[in-house]
Scaffold this motif. Structure first.
Motif, PDB file in Angstrom:
ATOM      1  N   THR A 105       0.877  -1.015  -0.040  1.00  0.00           N
ATOM      2  CA  THR A 105       0.047   0.047   0.046  1.00  0.00           C
ATOM      3  C   THR A 105       0.986   1.244  -0.022  1.00  0.00           C
ATOM      4  OG1 THR A 105      -1.741  -1.124   1.012  1.00  0.00           O
ATOM      5  CG2 THR A 105      -1.937   1.390   1.440  1.00  0.00           C
ATOM      6  N   GLU A 106       1.956   1.290   0.963  1.00  0.00           N
ATOM      7  CA  GLU A 106       2.760   2.460   0.887  1.00  0.00           C
ATOM      8  C   GLU A 106       3.314   2.700  -0.184  1.00  0.00           C
ATOM      9  OE1 GLU A 106       6.492   4.630   1.231  1.00  0.00           O
ATOM     10  OE2 GLU A 106       6.525   2.431   1.037  1.00  0.00           O
ATOM     11  N   ALA A 107       4.007   1.381  -0.867  1.00  0.00           N
ATOM     12  CA  ALA A 107       4.809   1.536  -2.129  1.00  0.00           C
ATOM     13  C   ALA A 107       3.993   1.975  -3.359  1.00  0.00           C
ATOM     14  CB  ALA A 107       5.517   0.472  -2.298  1.00  0.00           C
ATOM     15  N   PHE A 108       2.884   1.553  -3.458  1.00  0.00           N
ATOM     16  CA  PHE A 108       2.037   1.787  -4.624  1.00  0.00           C
ATOM     17  C   PHE A 108       0.834   2.630  -4.632  1.00  0.00           C
ATOM     18  CE2 PHE A 108       3.772  -2.576  -5.077  1.00  0.00           C
ATOM     19  CZ  PHE A 108       4.807  -2.230  -6.464  1.00  0.00           C
ATOM     20  N   LYS A 109       0.391   2.898  -3.524  1.00  0.00           N
ATOM     21  CA  LYS A 109      -0.752   3.902  -3.194  1.00  0.00           C
ATOM     22  C   LYS A 109      -0.294   5.316  -2.621  1.00  0.00           C
ATOM     23  CE  LYS A 109      -3.558   0.748  -4.898  1.00  0.00           C
ATOM     24  NZ  LYS A 109      -4.006   0.918  -6.121  1.00  0.00           N
ATOM     25  N   PHE A 110       0.763   5.008  -2.172  1.00  0.00           N
ATOM     26  CA  PHE A 110       1.452   6.447  -1.522  1.00  0.00           C
ATOM     27  C   PHE A 110       2.791   6.886  -2.096  1.00  0.00           C
ATOM     28  CE2 PHE A 110       3.852   9.293   1.542  1.00  0.00           C
ATOM     29  CZ  PHE A 110       3.042   9.818   1.932  1.00  0.00           C
ATOM     30  N   ASP A 111       3.751   6.117  -2.247  1.00  0.00           N
ATOM     31  CA  ASP A 111       5.034   6.713  -2.623  1.00  0.00           C
ATOM     32  C   ASP A 111       5.120   6.909  -4.014  1.00  0.00           C
ATOM     33  OD1 ASP A 111       8.192   6.851  -1.786  1.00  0.00           O
ATOM     34  OD2 ASP A 111       8.026   5.583  -3.593  1.00  0.00           O
ATOM     35  N   ALA A 112       4.264   5.998  -5.045  1.00  0.00           N
ATOM     36  CA  ALA A 112       4.326   6.234  -6.220  1.00  0.00           C
ATOM     37  C   ALA A 112       3.731   7.502  -6.858  1.00  0.00           C
ATOM     38  CB  ALA A 112       3.389   5.273  -6.928  1.00  0.00           C
ATOM     39  N   PHE A 113       2.822   8.174  -5.679  1.00  0.00           N
ATOM     40  CA  PHE A 113       2.594   9.595  -6.338  1.00  0.00           C
ATOM     41  C   PHE A 113       3.640  10.590  -5.484  1.00  0.00           C
ATOM     42  CE2 PHE A 113      -1.558   7.211  -6.274  1.00  0.00           C
ATOM     43  CZ  PHE A 113      -1.740   7.072  -7.870  1.00  0.00           C
ATOM     44  N   ALA A 114       3.712  10.214  -4.170  1.00  0.00           N
ATOM     45  CA  ALA A 114       4.676  11.273  -3.476  1.00  0.00           C
ATOM     46  C   ALA A 114       5.936  11.566  -3.872  1.00  0.00           C
ATOM     47  CB  ALA A 114       4.413  10.747  -1.984  1.00  0.00           C
ATOM     48  N   SER A 115       6.797  10.439  -4.154  1.00  0.00           N
ATOM     49  CA  SER A 115       8.014  10.498  -4.553  1.00  0.00           C
ATOM     50  C   SER A 115       7.907  11.334  -5.890  1.00  0.00           C
ATOM     51  CB  SER A 115       8.829   9.402  -4.556  1.00  0.00           C
ATOM     52  OG  SER A 115       8.135   8.405  -5.490  1.00  0.00           O
ATOM     53  N   THR A 116       7.037  10.920  -6.793  1.00  0.00           N
ATOM     54  CA  THR A 116       7.147  11.691  -8.173  1.00  0.00           C
ATOM     55  C   THR A 116       6.743  13.101  -8.103  1.00  0.00           C
ATOM     56  OG1 THR A 116       6.324   9.421  -8.987  1.00  0.00           O
ATOM     57  CG2 THR A 116       5.989  11.256 -10.677  1.00  0.00           C
ATOM     58  N   ALA A 117       5.633  13.318  -7.191  1.00  0.00           N
ATOM     59  CA  ALA A 117       5.511  14.556  -7.190  1.00  0.00           C
ATOM     60  C   ALA A 117       6.527  15.467  -6.632  1.00  0.00           C
ATOM     61  CB  ALA A 117       4.050  14.698  -6.014  1.00  0.00           C
ATOM     62  N   ALA A 118       7.172  15.016  -5.322  1.00  0.00           N
ATOM     63  CA  ALA A 118       8.404  15.786  -4.752  1.00  0.00           C
ATOM     64  C   ALA A 118       9.333  15.856  -5.950  1.00  0.00           C
ATOM     65  CB  ALA A 118       9.034  14.826  -3.809  1.00  0.00           C
ATOM     66  N   PHE A 119       9.614  15.030  -6.725  1.00  0.00           N
ATOM     67  CA  PHE A 119      10.756  15.272  -7.751  1.00  0.00           C
ATOM     68  C   PHE A 119      10.332  16.254  -8.750  1.00  0.00           C
ATOM     69  CE2 PHE A 119      12.086  14.592 -12.255  1.00  0.00           C
ATOM     70  CZ  PHE A 119      13.506  14.985 -11.971  1.00  0.00           C
ATOM     71  N   GLU A 120       8.882  16.311  -9.102  1.00  0.00           N
ATOM     72  CA  GLU A 120       8.304  17.258 -10.241  1.00  0.00           C
ATOM     73  C   GLU A 120       8.164  18.623  -9.516  1.00  0.00           C
ATOM     74  OE1 GLU A 120       6.846  18.071 -13.538  1.00  0.00           O
ATOM     75  OE2 GLU A 120       7.310  16.255 -12.971  1.00  0.00           O
ATOM     76  N   LEU A 121       7.868  18.791  -8.166  1.00  0.00           N
ATOM     77  CA  LEU A 121       7.743  20.096  -7.286  1.00  0.00           C
ATOM     78  C   LEU A 121       9.148  20.649  -6.932  1.00  0.00           C
ATOM     79  CD1 LEU A 121       4.851  19.218  -5.439  1.00  0.00           C
ATOM     80  CD2 LEU A 121       4.891  20.931  -6.815  1.00  0.00           C
ATOM     81  N   PHE A 122      10.003  19.928  -6.628  1.00  0.00           N
ATOM     82  CA  PHE A 122      11.319  20.443  -6.087  1.00  0.00           C
ATOM     83  C   PHE A 122      12.654  20.265  -6.798  1.00  0.00           C
ATOM     84  CE2 PHE A 122       8.508  19.046  -2.186  1.00  0.00           C
ATOM     85  CZ  PHE A 122       8.443  20.091  -2.023  1.00  0.00           C
TER      86      PHE A 122
END
Length: 216
Positions: A105-122
Motif C-alpha cells: 500500500t505504501e509503495a504503490f498507493k502513497f510513494d508512487a505519487f508522493a516521490s514523483t510529486a516531490a521530484f516534480e515540485l522540488f
C-alpha cells in the motif's frame, strides 16, 4: 566494523534508513555521497549501487541497497536491540500477510505519487509541470482518503502495532506536508491526523529529519 551508510545528509531515502538504524540502536557511519559532483553516478559508486541511487549500506562486507530492503534487514538482524520490533516474525503468517499488504500500500498507493510529486515540485530540472503535479497530488489525496478508512478501524497501516510500513511514509510525507502540498492534519481525516502526529514525533525520526549525521 561499524555499519557504513552511503548517502547524503538531506536525502529522503537516507533519512528513512537512518531513522530505522536510530530506532534499533545500531551504530553507523554516514559516508557522504556528493550528489552535486555526481559521485552517485561514478564507476566506484555504481559498483555497489548499480542504479546510482541513494543509499546503500556496507554491514561488515554485506552490501544492501534500496532503503526498504535495508530497513527490513536492520529490523530483522537487530530485533533483540528493542523491546518492540517494527517487523513481524516470519512465523506469524497473519501479521506478516497484513504487513506485506501495508508495505505494498505504501509503495504503490502513497510513494508512487508522493516521490514523483516531490521530484516534480522540488527537483525537476527546468521546474515543474503544474498540471502533472496537480494530478499526482490529487491521486495522493485520494489515497489518503482511503487511509482514513483503514485507520478508522486500526491504529496503524498493518494493524494495531507500529511497523516499518508506517515508518516508510515519513520522508516524503514530511517533505510534502511541511511544504503544504498535502495536509496530514486535516480535520476531515482525523485518523490520518492521529496517525501522522504519532509518526512525525517519534524520537528516532526527530533525530534525523533535519539532516542525517553519524551518531556521536
Amino acid at each position: 566494523m561499524v555499519l557504513k551508510l552511503y548517502g547524503h545528509t538531506h536525502s529522503t531515502c537516507t533519512a528513512r534508513v537512518a531513522a530505522v538504524l536510530t530506532e534499533y540502536k545500531v551504530p553507523f557511519e554516514l559516508v557522504i555521497v556528493d550528489l552535486f559532483k555526481g559521485e552517485h553516478k561514478s564507476p566506484e559508486y555504481l559498483a555497489f549501487q548499480p542504479f546510482g541511487q541513494l543509499p546503500y549500506i556496507n554491514d561488515d562486507g554485506l552490501i544492501i541497497y534500496e532503503s526498504r530492503a535495508i530497513s527490513r534487514y536492520i529490523a530483522a538482524k537487530y530485533r533483540s536491540n528493542v523491546s518492540s520490533a517494527w517487523l513481524p516474525l516470519p512465523e506469524d503468517i497473519a501479521k506478516t500477510a497484513k504487513f506485506e499488504q501495508a508495505v505494498n500500500t505504501e509503495a504503490f498507493k502513497f510513494d508512487a505519487f508522493a516521490s514523483t510529486a516531490a521530484f516534480e515540485l522540488f527537483w525537476k530540472p527546468g521546474g515543474p509541470d503544474a498540471e502533472y503535479a496537480k494530478k499526482l497530488l490529487e491521486n495522493l489525496n485520494a489515497s489518503l482518503d482511503a487511509y482514513e478508512v483503514i485507520l478508522s478501524k486500526q491504529k496503524y497501516l498493518a494493524g494495531d502495532e507500529l511497523t516499518l510500513a508506517d515508518i516508510f511514509h515519513l520522508p516524503y510525507a514530511n517533505l510534502l506536508h511541511n511544504a503544504k502540498h498535502i495536509n496530514l492534519e486535516d480535520e476531515k481525516r482525523p485518523n490520518v491526523a492521529r496517525w501522522w502526529k504519532e509518526l512525525s514525533t517519534l524520537p528516532s525520526w526527530l533525530a534525523v529529519k533535519d539532516g542525517v549525521k553519524s551518531p556521536a
